[in-house]
Write a protein that holds these residues in place. Structure first.
Motif, PDB file in Angstrom:
ATOM      1  N   TRP A   1       0.827  -1.201   0.000  1.00 49.90           N
ATOM      2  CA  TRP A   1       0.000   0.000   0.000  1.00 49.90           C
ATOM      3  C   TRP A   1       0.865   1.255   0.000  1.00 49.90           C
ATOM      4  CZ3 TRP A   1      -0.827   4.468   2.664  1.00 49.90           C
ATOM      5  CH2 TRP A   1      -1.978   5.183   2.299  1.00 49.90           C
ATOM      6  N   VAL A   2       1.928   1.249   0.764  1.00 46.54           N
ATOM      7  CA  VAL A   2       2.817   2.412   0.827  1.00 46.54           C
ATOM      8  C   VAL A   2       3.361   2.744  -0.566  1.00 46.54           C
ATOM      9  CG1 VAL A   2       5.036   3.250   1.700  1.00 46.54           C
ATOM     10  CG2 VAL A   2       3.443   2.075   3.241  1.00 46.54           C
ATOM     11  N   LYS A   3       3.707   1.716  -1.333  1.00 50.38           N
ATOM     12  CA  LYS A   3       4.314   1.951  -2.647  1.00 50.38           C
ATOM     13  C   LYS A   3       3.288   2.228  -3.733  1.00 50.38           C
ATOM     14  CE  LYS A   3       7.708   0.179  -5.923  1.00 50.38           C
ATOM     15  NZ  LYS A   3       8.802  -0.793  -6.137  1.00 50.38           N
ATOM     16  N   TYR A   4       2.163   1.504  -3.731  1.00 43.13           N
ATOM     17  CA  TYR A   4       1.224   1.579  -4.858  1.00 43.13           C
ATOM     18  C   TYR A   4      -0.060   2.347  -4.550  1.00 43.13           C
ATOM     19  CZ  TYR A   4       4.317  -1.833  -6.977  1.00 43.13           C
ATOM     20  OH  TYR A   4       5.419  -2.467  -7.490  1.00 43.13           O
ATOM     21  N   GLN A   5      -0.313   2.643  -3.280  1.00 42.56           N
ATOM     22  CA  GLN A   5      -1.463   3.464  -2.892  1.00 42.56           C
ATOM     23  C   GLN A   5      -2.761   2.975  -3.538  1.00 42.56           C
ATOM     24  OE1 GLN A   5      -1.213   6.535  -0.721  1.00 42.56           O
ATOM     25  NE2 GLN A   5       0.515   5.213  -0.212  1.00 42.56           N
TER      26      GLN A   5
ATOM     27  N   LEU B   1       0.809   2.856   7.641  1.00 46.77           N
ATOM     28  CA  LEU B   1      -0.537   3.204   7.216  1.00 46.77           C
ATOM     29  C   LEU B   1      -1.354   3.891   8.292  1.00 46.77           C
ATOM     30  CD1 LEU B   1      -1.670   0.017   5.298  1.00 46.77           C
ATOM     31  CD2 LEU B   1      -0.628   2.064   4.401  1.00 46.77           C
TER      32      LEU B   1
ATOM     33  N   ASN C   1      -3.364  -2.609  -7.479  1.00 50.00           N
ATOM     34  CA  ASN C   1      -2.763  -1.615  -8.377  1.00 50.00           C
ATOM     35  C   ASN C   1      -1.404  -2.037  -8.926  1.00 50.00           C
ATOM     36  OD1 ASN C   1      -3.056   0.821  -9.741  1.00 50.00           O
ATOM     37  ND2 ASN C   1      -1.911   1.995  -8.201  1.00 50.00           N
TER      38      ASN C   1
END
Length: 275
Positions: A161-165, A199, A252
């Protein structure tokens, strides 16, 4: 300074190791993993074995933890073949390694992931959801095999999530009944173990995304292990590939699949020739 184990402690640990080894061998060979059967295989009486395990459930817990450790070890090796800053490759490699291990070790997979007599899958899922994007090691007992498995996937999910949001549903976007269920799976408000992490505190939407990804992976692997799909879909990896594409769309990372497919293929080469 760590205390050196005494001779008595080393002998006791060696007996525990033998109990697990014998139990797993009986399990793989389709034998009865009972107190009596394990004791007989070890040349002990059942009362003697009870000096090391309190019950049959305790015996199965020892075996389950050992199996979980093997699964996580295989996934860790796969994850560590990929760069630390490439969580998409790490999650694909680890997922493929999980599948490869399951297809090589079907009986043991069924014990810890699909048996009501041992470690429950719902326990594993609850562990993952409460651990999600938190101080993972604080959320579950240190001696839990589920703890190892849960923390492994939760940690990579957070870095994805941090990288691809990727999009995470807001509370307003979730069905009210579902929202209530997901809120019930979150750590209590103010619980220090919920941490903040990359997050922040986990949300119902985060839990839902994780739940969906895990359900797809676990469901596909379970169908393959039990042989409930055409053998060709297993041997070619077609069903697993489609599942990873579906998961990738939610996270994503679909545009990276041409690269990631090579990662999955490398792990698939470890599979048996016959499904």
């Amino acid at each position: 300074m760590t205390a050196v184990p005494t001779r008595r402690e080393r002998q006791r640990q060696a007996t525990f190791d033998e109990i697990v080894e014998v139990s797993r061998r009986l399990l793989r060979n389709g034998g009865d993993v009972s107190i009596r059967a394990v004791a007989q295989e070890m040349g002990l009486t059942p009362p003697a074995l009870y000096r090391y395990v309190d019950s049959h459930a305790d015996l199965l817990a020892l075996v389950a933890r050992s199996i979980f450790e093997d699964v996580v070890a295989a996934m860790t090796v796969a994850r560590d073949t990929q760069a630390d800053d490439d969580p998409s490759a790490q999650i694909v490699a680890a997922s493929a390694a999980f599948r490869a291990w399951a297809l090589r070790n079907r009986t043991e997979f069924q014990m810890v992931f699909a048996s009501s007599d041992s470690v429950q899958l719902d326990e594993a899922m609850h562990a993952k959801k409460t651990a999600l994007i938190t101080s993972l090691a604080d959320c579950l007992p240190e001696d839990s095999g589920v703890h190892l498995f849960a923390a492994f996937f939760s940690e990579i999910f957070g870095r994805l999530w941090v990288k691809y949001q990727f999009a995470i549903p807001t509370d307003d976007e979730l069905d009210p009944a579902l929202l209530e269920i997901l809120r019930g799976e979150l750590p209590p408000h103010g619980d220090e173990s919920s941490g903040s992490g990359a997050l922040g505190a986990p949300t119902p939407g985060m839990v839902w995304m994780f739940e969906r990804a895990w359900a797809r992976l676990y469901g596909t692997v379970t169908l393959e292990v039990f042989g409930h799909v055409h053998p060709g879909l297993i041997s070619t990896g077609a069903l697993f590939t489609a599942t990873m594409l579906d998961i990738g769309a939610d996270l994503n990372i679909s545009e990276e699949w041409p690269r990631l497919q090579g990662v999955a293929r490398a792990e698939a080469e470890r599979l048996p020739t016959q499904p």
